[in-house]
Design a protein around this motif. Sequence first.
Motif: not given
Length: 271
Positions: A117, A121, A125, A253
């Motif tokens: 990832t 991001r 998360a 993810l």
Amino acid sequence: MDEIFKALADPSRRRLLDSLNARNGQTLRELCAGLDMTRQSVSKHLALLEAAHLVTTARRGREKLHYLNAEPINAIADRWISRYDRGRAHALADLKRALEEPAMESGAFVYTTYIRTTPERLWKALTEPEFTRRYWGLEFASDWTKGSAVVWEQGGARITDPEQVVLDSDPFRRLSYTWHTFTPEWAGAVGVDEELRRRIAGERRSKVTFEIEPLGETVKLTVVHDGFEPGSTVLEMIHEGWPLVLSGLKSLLETGDPLPGTAADAAHADD
């Protein structure tokens, strides 16, 4: 997986893991003192264990501390263990349990995982409700600036306290906050009995820190949950919960879906 089995094949490296299992969070000097090996040999073995992600490190001032990391064994157990014969599966299961035993003397839980990832991001998360409710079964309300309040919402309980705050916030690199308060409402929502709640509520408040490091197409995430007193019941409990939470985060993810049952289970197991 080749690096893991190569790292475990050497008896000296297994002795290092045994030493860390007995007392986690040791410096290189401490590891050398407890083993009949030269400093150079210990350093080389630790480098191989780190390369296999069986050992992870964290800085404490000028010192570099070494911790067991159960993530590779979790990955084998969760995804591939059924492919091995019974004897080898039992050996892996025994090692998995050993690596996950609470390191009571160090008073900390340390876990490193690698996720395909981006730092941006991953930050989302860890902080945004649309992510956390899917793999963790809870939500946060905070602006994630240093000193700001962190409100937990879990199992229908809203958990607020003046000491639930952001300790450090460097977006996409580092996030640290104090752990939540063990209120009667929280206990009722997640199924913790009053005797246990009173015991863990009497412990000093711990903190969790997320270190985010980009590595090419992946991100290295190190979770350090510390501040526990000796014999902490909370440390025993989060030791069971964090691997489940982080496995769900990684799966979400990388695949778009958390592991089956992760969010529901983690809502009860992370505390």
